[in-house]
Design a protein around this motif. Structure first.
Motif, PDB file in Angstrom:
ATOM      1  N   ILE A 202       0.866  -1.180   0.000  1.00 11.23           N
ATOM      2  CA  ILE A 202       0.000   0.000   0.000  1.00 11.23           C
ATOM      3  C   ILE A 202       0.903   1.230   0.000  1.00 11.23           C
ATOM      4  CG2 ILE A 202      -1.784   1.278   1.232  1.00 11.23           C
ATOM      5  CD1 ILE A 202      -2.737  -1.369   2.398  1.00 11.23           C
ATOM      6  N   ALA A 203       0.875   1.965  -1.102  1.00  9.22           N
ATOM      7  CA  ALA A 203       1.822   3.059  -1.324  1.00  9.22           C
ATOM      8  C   ALA A 203       1.161   4.424  -1.164  1.00  9.22           C
ATOM      9  CB  ALA A 203       2.439   2.941  -2.716  1.00  9.22           C
ATOM     10  N   VAL A 204       1.938   5.369  -0.673  1.00 12.00           N
ATOM     11  CA  VAL A 204       1.527   6.775  -0.574  1.00 12.00           C
ATOM     12  C   VAL A 204       2.679   7.616  -1.115  1.00 12.00           C
ATOM     13  CG1 VAL A 204       0.927   8.666   0.982  1.00 12.00           C
ATOM     14  CG2 VAL A 204       0.051   6.362   1.429  1.00 12.00           C
ATOM     15  N   PHE A 205       2.353   8.652  -1.884  1.00 12.98           N
ATOM     16  CA  PHE A 205       3.368   9.547  -2.435  1.00 12.98           C
ATOM     17  C   PHE A 205       3.376  10.863  -1.662  1.00 12.98           C
ATOM     18  CE2 PHE A 205       2.447   6.682  -5.927  1.00 12.98           C
ATOM     19  CZ  PHE A 205       3.703   6.441  -6.461  1.00 12.98           C
ATOM     20  N   THR A 206       4.573  11.452  -1.544  1.00 13.86           N
ATOM     21  CA  THR A 206       4.683  12.770  -0.914  1.00 13.86           C
ATOM     22  C   THR A 206       5.850  13.532  -1.527  1.00 13.86           C
ATOM     23  OG1 THR A 206       4.757  13.926   1.223  1.00 13.86           O
ATOM     24  CG2 THR A 206       6.238  12.060   0.960  1.00 13.86           C
ATOM     25  N   ILE A 239       6.650   6.903  -0.751  1.00  8.14           N
ATOM     26  CA  ILE A 239       7.537   7.251  -1.854  1.00  8.14           C
ATOM     27  C   ILE A 239       7.693   8.769  -1.868  1.00  8.14           C
ATOM     28  CG2 ILE A 239       7.888   7.113  -4.344  1.00  8.14           C
ATOM     29  CD1 ILE A 239       5.875   4.606  -4.088  1.00  8.14           C
ATOM     30  N   VAL A 240       8.933   9.223  -1.686  1.00 10.53           N
ATOM     31  CA  VAL A 240       9.230  10.639  -1.480  1.00 10.53           C
ATOM     32  C   VAL A 240       9.984  11.195  -2.684  1.00 10.53           C
ATOM     33  CG1 VAL A 240      10.323  12.304   0.074  1.00 10.53           C
ATOM     34  CG2 VAL A 240       9.436  10.143   0.984  1.00 10.53           C
ATOM     35  N   GLY A 241       9.579  12.368  -3.163  1.00 14.57           N
ATOM     36  CA  GLY A 241      10.313  13.028  -4.239  1.00 14.57           C
ATOM     37  C   GLY A 241      11.775  13.178  -3.859  1.00 14.57           C
ATOM     38  N   ASP A 242      12.688  12.935  -4.804  1.00 11.65           N
ATOM     39  CA  ASP A 242      14.125  12.933  -4.513  1.00 11.65           C
ATOM     40  C   ASP A 242      14.570  14.213  -3.827  1.00 11.65           C
ATOM     41  OD1 ASP A 242      14.036  10.555  -5.859  1.00 11.65           O
ATOM     42  OD2 ASP A 242      15.799  10.961  -7.087  1.00 11.65           O
ATOM     43  N   GLN A 243      14.092  15.351  -4.303  1.00 14.03           N
ATOM     44  CA  GLN A 243      14.500  16.638  -3.749  1.00 14.03           C
ATOM     45  C   GLN A 243      14.124  16.729  -2.276  1.00 14.03           C
ATOM     46  OE1 GLN A 243      14.248  20.184  -6.307  1.00 14.03           O
ATOM     47  NE2 GLN A 243      12.981  21.074  -4.724  1.00 14.03           N
ATOM     48  N   ARG A 271       8.319   1.109   4.573  1.00 17.99           N
ATOM     49  CA  ARG A 271       9.587   1.429   3.911  1.00 17.99           C
ATOM     50  C   ARG A 271       9.466   2.793   3.238  1.00 17.99           C
ATOM     51  NH1 ARG A 271      13.912  -1.544   2.057  1.00 17.99           N
ATOM     52  NH2 ARG A 271      12.877  -3.486   2.640  1.00 17.99           N
ATOM     53  N   VAL A 272      10.481   3.636   3.418  1.00 18.55           N
ATOM     54  CA  VAL A 272      10.523   4.944   2.771  1.00 18.55           C
ATOM     55  C   VAL A 272      11.478   4.861   1.581  1.00 18.55           C
ATOM     56  CG1 VAL A 272      11.057   7.398   3.031  1.00 18.55           C
ATOM     57  CG2 VAL A 272      10.042   6.120   4.945  1.00 18.55           C
ATOM     58  N   LEU A 273      10.977   5.208   0.397  1.00 18.75           N
ATOM     59  CA  LEU A 273      11.767   5.128  -0.828  1.00 18.75           C
ATOM     60  C   LEU A 273      11.819   6.474  -1.530  1.00 18.75           C
ATOM     61  CD1 LEU A 273      10.523   1.859  -2.601  1.00 18.75           C
ATOM     62  CD2 LEU A 273      12.742   2.212  -1.537  1.00 18.75           C
ATOM     63  N   PHE A 278      12.176   4.034  -6.404  1.00 19.66           N
ATOM     64  CA  PHE A 278      10.908   3.373  -6.677  1.00 19.66           C
ATOM     65  C   PHE A 278      10.777   3.079  -8.174  1.00 19.66           C
ATOM     66  CE2 PHE A 278       6.533   4.074  -8.204  1.00 19.66           C
ATOM     67  CZ  PHE A 278       5.934   2.943  -7.677  1.00 19.66           C
ATOM     68  N   LYS A 279      11.086   4.075  -9.014  1.00 17.19           N
ATOM     69  CA  LYS A 279      10.959   3.872 -10.452  1.00 17.19           C
ATOM     70  C   LYS A 279      11.927   2.807 -10.934  1.00 17.19           C
ATOM     71  CE  LYS A 279      11.308   8.270 -11.584  1.00 17.19           C
ATOM     72  NZ  LYS A 279      11.304   9.531 -12.355  1.00 17.19           N
ATOM     73  N   GLN A 280      13.127   2.765 -10.349  1.00 18.25           N
ATOM     74  CA  GLN A 280      14.088   1.740 -10.735  1.00 18.25           C
ATOM     75  C   GLN A 280      13.578   0.342 -10.371  1.00 18.25           C
ATOM     76  OE1 GLN A 280      17.951   1.722  -8.714  1.00 18.25           O
ATOM     77  NE2 GLN A 280      18.933   1.336 -10.679  1.00 18.25           N
ATOM     78  N   ILE A 281      12.992   0.219  -9.182  1.00 13.75           N
ATOM     79  CA  ILE A 281      12.440  -1.067  -8.754  1.00 13.75           C
ATOM     80  C   ILE A 281      11.311  -1.503  -9.700  1.00 13.75           C
ATOM     81  CG2 ILE A 281      11.048  -2.191  -6.963  1.00 13.75           C
ATOM     82  CD1 ILE A 281      12.658  -0.547  -4.910  1.00 13.75           C
ATOM     83  N   VAL A 282      10.416  -0.579 -10.012  1.00 11.17           N
ATOM     84  CA  VAL A 282       9.288  -0.884 -10.905  1.00 11.17           C
ATOM     85  C   VAL A 282       9.789  -1.302 -12.271  1.00 11.17           C
ATOM     86  CG1 VAL A 282       7.306   0.094 -12.097  1.00 11.17           C
ATOM     87  CG2 VAL A 282       7.653   0.575  -9.677  1.00 11.17           C
ATOM     88  N   GLU A 283      10.767  -0.555 -12.807  1.00 15.62           N
ATOM     89  CA  GLU A 283      11.282  -0.865 -14.135  1.00 15.62           C
ATOM     90  C   GLU A 283      12.006  -2.206 -14.141  1.00 15.62           C
ATOM     91  OE1 GLU A 283      13.683   2.511 -14.885  1.00 15.62           O
ATOM     92  OE2 GLU A 283      11.967   3.850 -15.249  1.00 15.62           O
ATOM     93  N   THR A 284      12.782  -2.480 -13.074  1.00 14.73           N
ATOM     94  CA  THR A 284      13.507  -3.751 -12.975  1.00 14.73           C
ATOM     95  C   THR A 284      12.533  -4.927 -12.906  1.00 14.73           C
ATOM     96  OG1 THR A 284      15.342  -2.687 -11.837  1.00 14.73           O
ATOM     97  CG2 THR A 284      15.170  -5.080 -11.644  1.00 14.73           C
TER      98      THR A 284
END
Length: 288
Positions: A202-206, A239-243, A271-273, A278-284
């Motif tokens: 269960i994912a949340v974006f911020t 899932i946190v924006g890189d910046q 888990r905080v990503l 996150f995009k790398q995991i999804v693509e992999t």
């Protein structure tokens, strides 16, 4: 409005092959200073790129390399708001730093293409928001594909958008994170694909994401995650924006991030990503 606008040109399809950097400095909404330099990318020049910007391998012979100029850029720009038109330039800076194993500058990026789409949604909301057509619409004259000229134009676009909407630089930093059509805000919840490799998460974006929030939610759902709008005890991924993930000190973190850390402290397995991880995991997982 005090900020800097930055643009780069590259020698080939590798974003890290920066061959020119241009920075336009703005104070009180006016262009007041400039910085521009050729860069030796220590790489081959693709004829396609040369046809676009006109910079050749001979032109950069003897020019500084990226590690030689990034320090000077940091001195003038660190902790500043950096405007750029589309995420290309931000990605190029990141890739060049990775390529030379130098630390990434601490800059707050503001994508003026996202600004334009919100300032004039009827005209540019869905398409046509490239720097050339937007500048033509606003009467901004510039030499396209010269890094300094493109940077200046992007800065002028941001100033015009603020004049047209009344939004300040701080306002824009928040506004670009929200949907173009505010009536759709909050519509990011998704049910995960039961065949996805991350089914059951269960994912949340911020934070400030490089891709639109709805697109990020679609990627997560396709990978199997249920996507929620807020953090709860059921959340398993934040899932946190890189910046935003690089910010130090709890006071600069989002409410969602702080709540997640409190739940983790209570023993909840979340888990905080970073967005890029996150995009790398999804693509992999999609390749496997």
């Amino acid at each position: 409005m005090d900020f800097a606008a930055l643009d780069v040109e590259t020698a080939n399809a590798d974003l890290g092959s920066i061959c020119q950097v241009g920075v336009a400095f703005f104070r009180d909404g006016r262009h007041v200073d400039s910085y521009s330099t050729l860069v030796d990318p220590e790489d081959e020049f693709d004829s396609f790129n040369v046809d676009i910007h006109g910079i050749t391998e001979a032109d950069v012979r003897g020019a500084p390399t990226w590690p030689q100029i990034v320090g000077a850029l940091r001195q003038r720009l660190d902790e500043s708001i950096i405007a750029c038109h589309t995420p290309f330039d931000q990605g190029a800076v990141r890739r060049a730093c990775e390529r030379y194993d130098v630390s990434l500058p601490v800059w707050q990026w503001l994508d003026t293409a996202r600004v334009v789409r919100r300032a004039w949604p009827d005209r540019f909301g869905a398409r046509g928001y490239g720097l050339r057509p937007v500048s033509a619409f606003l009467g901004i004259r510039f030499k396209h594909h010269d890094a300094l000229e493109d940077a200046r134009a992007a800065g002028e676009v941001l100033c015009r958008a603020s004049e047209a909407t009344g939004l300040t630089l701080a306002d824009w930093q928040g506004r670009v994170r929200r949907p173009i059509d505010l009536s759709t805000e909050g519509h990011v919840t998704r049910l995960g694909d039961c065949e996805g490799p991350l089914y059951g998460q269960i994912a949340v974006f911020t934070g400030s994401l490089e891709i639109p929030r709805r697109h990020a939610a679609d990627l997560a759902a396709k990978a199997g995650c249920d996507v929620a709008a807020s953090v709860s005890k059921k959340t398993t991924l934040l899932i946190v924006g890189d910046q935003d993930a690089r910010k130090l000190g709890g006071k600069t973190k989002s409410t969602k991030h702080l709540k997640t850390e409190a739940l983790i402290a209570e023993g909840h397995a979340i888990r905080v990503l970073r967005e890029s991880d996150f995009k790398q995991i999804v693509e992999t997982q999609a390749i496997c």
